[in-house]
Scaffold this active site. Structure first.
Site, PDB file in Angstrom:
ATOM      1  CG  ASP A   1      -7.259  -5.570   4.823  1.00 38.96           C
ATOM      2  OD1 ASP A   1      -6.934  -5.743   6.011  1.00 38.96           O
ATOM      3  OD2 ASP A   1      -7.185  -4.478   4.242  1.00 38.96           O
TER       4      ASP A   1
ATOM      5  CD  GLU B   1      -9.894  -1.332   8.057  1.00 35.50           C
ATOM      6  OE1 GLU B   1      -8.998  -1.887   8.717  1.00 35.50           O
ATOM      7  OE2 GLU B   1      -9.707  -0.875   6.910  1.00 35.50           O
TER       8      GLU B   1
ATOM      9  CD  GLU C   1      -2.918  -1.157   2.335  1.00 36.22           C
ATOM     10  OE1 GLU C   1      -2.601  -0.642   3.410  1.00 36.22           O
ATOM     11  OE2 GLU C   1      -4.031  -1.677   2.122  1.00 36.22           O
TER      12      GLU C   1
HETATM   13  C1  BDP Z   1      -6.204  -2.265   6.021  1.00 41.93           C
HETATM   14  C2  BDP Z   1      -6.534  -0.878   6.470  1.00 41.93           C
HETATM   15  C3  BDP Z   1      -5.389   0.070   6.322  1.00 41.93           C
HETATM   16  C4  BDP Z   1      -4.148  -0.533   6.942  1.00 41.93           C
HETATM   17  C5  BDP Z   1      -3.878  -1.886   6.340  1.00 41.93           C
HETATM   18  C6  BDP Z   1      -2.709  -2.614   6.989  1.00 41.93           C
HETATM   19  O1  BDP Z   1      -7.629  -0.419   5.717  1.00 41.93           O
HETATM   20  O2  BDP Z   1      -5.743   1.278   6.927  1.00 41.93           O
HETATM   21  O3  BDP Z   1      -3.047   0.294   6.762  1.00 41.93           O
HETATM   22  O4  BDP Z   1      -4.999  -2.710   6.528  1.00 41.93           O
HETATM   23  O5  BDP Z   1      -2.969  -3.557   7.706  1.00 41.93           O
HETATM   24  O6  BDP Z   1      -7.186  -3.109   6.533  1.00 41.93           O
HETATM   25  O7  BDP Z   1      -1.568  -2.276   6.761  1.00 41.93           O
END
Ligand code: BDP
Length: 719
Positions: free
Chosen positions: A380, A408, A306
């Protein structure tokens, strides 16, 4: 005349009295036992207590016993100078009283953090002994003992040995230095960086105490989307102040390391892990950290995921990156937790496969002080995911579990969702890596592959809200995480039982219905959000509410349509051999089970298969009908929670009763929203009517499509 504090007067007069209950005390309420028979037995059995030693940890033991016993027994329970009958003696075997008991043979087997609680007789005097090889075990044992009283257990003949099954039991805070919390729904970060290191908020102690009470022994205080600045000298002083608070509670501090810190902080031209100047920069930085924090735990790293920088920016692999940091912390016994939650901009054929594809080939190439931290599932933190295929697939690397406590993807802090059932489903799943019985729990506790290093992390749901977690019931997820990290063999129901007793009341008229609500809550949320294996159809970026219509974003795997693949012919992501073949990442017979359209457990059907709208499911209903039944049934169950909760009025304090009532109202509204939006949306593909007997959604699909939430909480500022 010396002033006597009001609380003591009230306690000693036993005037029934209740402070407004704001949830701050969590499960450590220590209110007077409200069952007369139990109370009078305890009062006979506990006449005093004795803690030998004045170290910081033993002082905490003393305070905890003093306050816990006075509160629970409703009378002043004195400290004894000598050993008399019916007292509680707490200490390590260094304590002279305990030394006399010759418990060394038993203590030896408990490990560094275990404890022993024993009823014994010394010279005709019956005593309760709380002891452990190390002081921290005495603190854990003390909390355990007080829990027995809080939950009204008999203490007549105690003989309890307990040791954690997993070494590193760590909270991950996704807290930013500006005090926003990524995916945080309970206010701002607890860490007041601006006032640290000189101002120590008493809450830091309360936080550490709560964690120690459930055996959590580490905390990563910064976000995985890391800011290099926390590694600057200015911030390290602040981190050190927190570490000083946490230390006596047995909690080590860890930081997230931004991979490009040598460039951002050090002014180097590169962060290439093979570059010697980079390696030296990290070595120097680590040395500096340890001068501030001699027992610093180590680093947690999110790299090449990401948009975070990482070794792949320099054509190196994850092991090259992790090992460089591991070498820097090794001389100080530090560790590196390297996350396997990776996916890059080159969208693969199936994002679910990426972590395995990148990490499996690296098995055995990591340094001894590296753990690879793997999310419970391959996508996720979805409401439900099959266990991550990496569990069992990297026998030569200690794998750490990462669960998400912050909700989340399960309703933020307005939905009552008890996640212990989710954690348990994953921990108990059988990877079959070494034949039947190779559970995920055995992978992460190190027993399957004989690893000494073992760990489990929970992305916390804690913020500066008065009750810590926003929803009073979200406290149970923090609690359950700690309890399972200590002993993954506990059942979710057992944990709920003790949590309810400590947090609310021992009244069975409350415990039983609430336990039932908690037990059903996770499955219910799956039903009204993502039934039958659907996933990642939440609102764009903030993940609030339903949005299965999200498409055309700059990367396909950030859209909902990528995950559900709905079309006229059906719905679901084909990960079987005829699709992305992600199932091949599992060992047999798991791969076969998930890969077979007929045998695949229906809760994962659309995770692994693209199924036709009119295909028959086990119930005899078609997929479309079953999908509707889940959405409608889920919402209805929330309605039944509301009704059940309403009957509990008067059984607990008014404050929390009202809070939960209002939150259940929100949850019901949102469950209906999920139901309507999803059913209407998927109907545009199935072309089928909503089954007979189910009410029509009140709004049009367009209505739901138009809803916008630019200020939904927890959003990533940089997104
Ligand atoms: C996702 C979240 C994000 C996190 C990412 C992570 O949306 O904000 O940075 O995981 O775990 O679920 O790095």
């Amino acid at each position: 005349m010396k002033k006597i504090p009001l609380l003591i007067i009230i306690l000693s007069l036993q005037i029934p009295f209740a402070l407004a209950e704001d949830g701050y005390r969590l499960w450590l309420r220590y209110d007077c036992v409200d069952n007369n028979a139990v109370l009078s037995t305890y009062r006979k059995q506990i006449k005093g207590f004795k803690v030998e030693g004045n170290s910081p940890t033993l002082s905490l033991v003393r305070t905890e016993l003093e306050q816990g016993l006075a509160g629970l027994l409703g009378i002043n329970v004195p400290q004894s100078n000598s050993v008399s009958a019916s007292i509680v003696v707490a200490g390590t075997s260094k304590s002279s009283e305990i030394n006399k008991l010759n418990l060394d043979a038993r203590l030896k087997n408990l490990g560094r953090e275990g404890f022993l609680i024993l009823t014994t007789t010394v010279k005709g005097k019956k005593l309760i002994v709380i002891t452990a090889p190390e002081e921290i075990g005495v603190l854990y044992g003390t909390f355990h003992f007080l829990k027995l009283l809080q939950t009204h257990q008999p203490i007549e003949n105690l003989d309890i040995e307990s040791s954690p099954r997993i070494n590193l039991r760590i909270l991950n805070h996704w807290d930013n230095l500006d005090r926003t919390v990524e995916r945080g729904y309970a206010g701002f970060s607890l860490w007041d960086w601006h006032k640290l290191p000189d101002y120590i908020d008493p809450r830091y102690h309360d936080y550490a105490r709560a964690n120690a009470s459930i055996g959590i022994n580490g905390t990563v205080v910064t976000n995985v989307n890391a800011n290099a600045r926390v590694l600057s000298s200015h911030y390290l002083e602040k981190v050190a102040a927190l570490a000083d608070v946490f230390r006596p509670y047995g909690i080590k501090i860890y930081l997230t390391a931004r991979f490009s810190a040598p460039i951002e902080l050090g002014g180097l031209k590169t962060a290439d892990p093979i570059d010697e100047t980079v390696q030296q920069w990290w070595k120097d930085k680590v040395k500096e950290i340890y001068t501030h924090i001699p027992d610093f735990g180590g680093f947690l790293v999110k790299a090449n995921s990401e948009g975070q920088p990482g070794p792949q920016n320099y054509n190196r692999n994850h092991a090259d990156g992790a090992n460089m940091l591991a070498d820097a912390v090794a001389p100080f016994n530090g560790i590196v937790m390297w996350r396997a939650f990776v996916y890059d901009d080159k969208v693969p054929d199936d994002r679910a496969k990426q972590a395995y594809s990148e990490f499996k080939p690296l098995d055995g190439t990591f340094r001894k002080n590296v753990l690879v931290q793997v999310k419970n599932g391959a996508i996720d933190f979805q409401p439900r995911e099959p266990f991550h295929p990496l569990f069992g697939a990297m026998p030569d690397t200690p794998l750490m579990m990462e669960f998400q406590l912050t909700q989340e993807y399960t309703g933020f802090s307005t939905h009552l969702v008890y996640l212990a059932n989710q954690f348990k489903e994953c921990l108990d799943a059988d990877t079959h890596a070494k034949g039947a019985g190779s559970t995920v729990a055995k992978v992460i506790d190190g027993s399957l592959d004989n690893h000494q290093l073992s760990g489990i992390a929970g992305v916390t749901n804690i913020g500066n809200d008065r009750n810590w977690t926003g929803h009073p019931f979200a406290q149970s997820n923090w609690y359950a995480f700690g309890r399972l990290a200590w002993d993954h063999q506990l059942s979710a129901q057992q944990i709920a039982d003790e949590w309810i007793r400590m947090t609310f009341t021992n009244n069975p008229g409350f415990i039983n219905p609430v336990k039932e609500i908690m037990d059903k809550s996770w499955e219910t949320t799956i039903s009204y959000m993502t039934p039958l294996g659907l996933h990642h159809i939440m609102g764009w970026s903030h993940h609030y509410g339903p949005a299965p219509w999200i498409k055309d974003k700059h990367r396909a795997d950030w859209t909902s349509v990528y995950y559900h693949q709905a079309s006229k012919d059906g719905v679901g992501f084909n990960r079987s051999a005829t699709g992305s073949n992600a199932i091949a990442q599992y060992a047999e017979p798991v791969a076969k089970l998930f890969g077979s359209r007929d045998q695949c457990p229906e809760e994962f059907l659309l995770w692994f298969h693209h199924a036709g709208w009119n295909e028959k499911l086990k119930s005899g209903q078609t997929l479309w009908e079953e999908l509707c039944r889940h959405y409608y049934g889920g919402a209805e169950t929330v309605n039944s929670f509301q009704q059940q909760w309403a009957t509990l009025e008067g059984k607990i304090d008014k404050e929390r009763f009202e809070q939960v009532k209002m939150l259940l109202n929100i949850q019901y509204k949102e469950a209906i929203w999920w139901r309507n939006a999803c059913v209407l949306y998927f109907q545009t593909f199935s072309g089928l009517p909503i089954p007979h007997g189910l009410e029509q959604p009140e709004n049009s699909l367009q209505y739901y499509l138009n809803l916008e939430f630019p200020y939904a909480p927890g959003i990533r500022p940089q997104w």
